[in-house]
Scaffold this active site. Sequence first.
Site, mmCIF file in Angstrom:
data_model
loop_
_atom_site.group_PDB
_atom_site.id
_atom_site.type_symbol
_atom_site.label_atom_id
_atom_site.label_comp_id
_atom_site.label_asym_id
_atom_site.label_seq_id
_atom_site.Cartn_x
_atom_site.Cartn_y
_atom_site.Cartn_z
ATOM 1 N N TYR A 1 -3.462 -6.345 16.487
ATOM 2 C CA TYR A 1 -3.461 -5.629 15.432
ATOM 3 C C TYR A 1 -4.348 -4.381 15.618
ATOM 4 C CZ TYR A 1 -2.472 -4.691 10.507
ATOM 5 O OH TYR A 1 -2.656 -3.165 9.132
ATOM 6 N N ASP B 1 13.579 3.551 11.233
ATOM 7 C CA ASP B 1 13.199 3.439 11.951
ATOM 8 C C ASP B 1 12.302 4.254 12.763
ATOM 9 O OD1 ASP B 1 12.097 1.954 13.904
ATOM 10 O OD2 ASP B 1 13.482 0.938 14.947
ATOM 11 N N ILE C 1 0.978 -1.399 0.216
ATOM 12 C CA ILE C 1 0.314 -0.616 -0.111
ATOM 13 C C ILE C 1 1.001 0.895 0.017
ATOM 14 C CG2 ILE C 1 -1.600 1.101 1.663
ATOM 15 C CD1 ILE C 1 -2.977 -1.388 2.354
ATOM 16 N N SER D 1 -5.571 3.146 8.898
ATOM 17 C CA SER D 1 -5.506 1.516 9.615
ATOM 18 C C SER D 1 -5.983 0.364 9.315
ATOM 19 C CB SER D 1 -6.824 2.635 10.720
ATOM 20 O OG SER D 1 -7.377 2.481 11.699
ATOM 21 N N SER D 2 -7.427 -0.286 10.001
ATOM 22 C CA SER D 2 -7.535 -1.467 9.352
ATOM 23 C C SER D 2 -8.727 -2.077 10.012
ATOM 24 C CB SER D 2 -6.346 -2.247 10.049
ATOM 25 O OG SER D 2 -7.757 -3.358 9.720
ATOM 26 N N LYS E 1 -4.743 -0.006 16.141
ATOM 27 C CA LYS E 1 -5.448 0.724 14.455
ATOM 28 C C LYS E 1 -6.539 1.293 15.704
ATOM 29 C CE LYS E 1 -2.841 -0.469 11.243
ATOM 30 N NZ LYS E 1 -2.020 0.681 10.492
#
Length: 294
Positions: free
Chosen positions: A179, A79, A30, A165-166, A183
């Site tokens: 995870y 990083d 992405i 986000s997710s 998010k």
Amino acid sequence: MATQSTTQPSTAARIHEGKLAVVTGASRSIGAAVARNLAAKGCNIVMVYLNTSSDTEAAGLAVDLASTYSIKAIPCRADITTAEGVSEIISTCQREFPPSPQTRSLQIDILVHSAALFHAAPLEACTLDDFQRVYSINVWGPINLTQAVRPYLPNDRSGRIVNISSVGSKVGLQYLTLYGGSKGALEAMTRTWARELAESATVNSINPGSTMTDMYRNASPAAKEANALFNPLVPLCPLRESDTEEQQEFGKMYGGRVAYPEEIAGIVGMICSPESGWMTGCLVSANGGQWMSG
């Protein structure tokens, strides 16, 4: 052979001519698609990535973007969870790009937080080490980099920050305790930053569902099957003849297609456009209708 049904970004409208974007996780998936979408609109790109194993891929993408879209694309291995890492990103921007004529200093117009560490495991398998690794990259990383970028944002509300986000955070996908939780934190931060940074930039987030990336390809069958339970209710997931052979293969196994990276990047590009200047603090659906905002 089936071909991908999405449209590559057009170079017709270079609405970001001369602007500078910092995109994390930009060597692939992405993040790389976002970098391409913005480059096609005239934006210069600092492509941030983490691992030495991505050096060749990032360098090749930078050359491709620069030659295809006549912009400047600079790979930057750093990083984002460390002070040294974000300092390297800012130093790269200062070294490679001239000061803004308006402010006479570095100006970063667009910041896209795409880098993330995926983690899928049942609740009982989550550990403190897992928590610290996931939240360090997915939550502290965006905080740390946004802090560093803030002094260089525009002062006329023209800036754009987009957090990736997710959908798992909204619909409660199985195995995404860490995870999905990270998010959810990113979405909450979006709303806070939208207020704190209002004079500099809009701040919005999007929540992609499964996308044809290495993260999806390498996810466990159990994680794919948990997501596939939603497919009968996702309006845009049925396969079409124009979908790629890879989509066809996965789609037949799991009851429907997932997004292409270019489709997610197109939504990011929409948010970054000047026309989106009256939208901030929002979560924009980017999952084919798996979660419908409203």
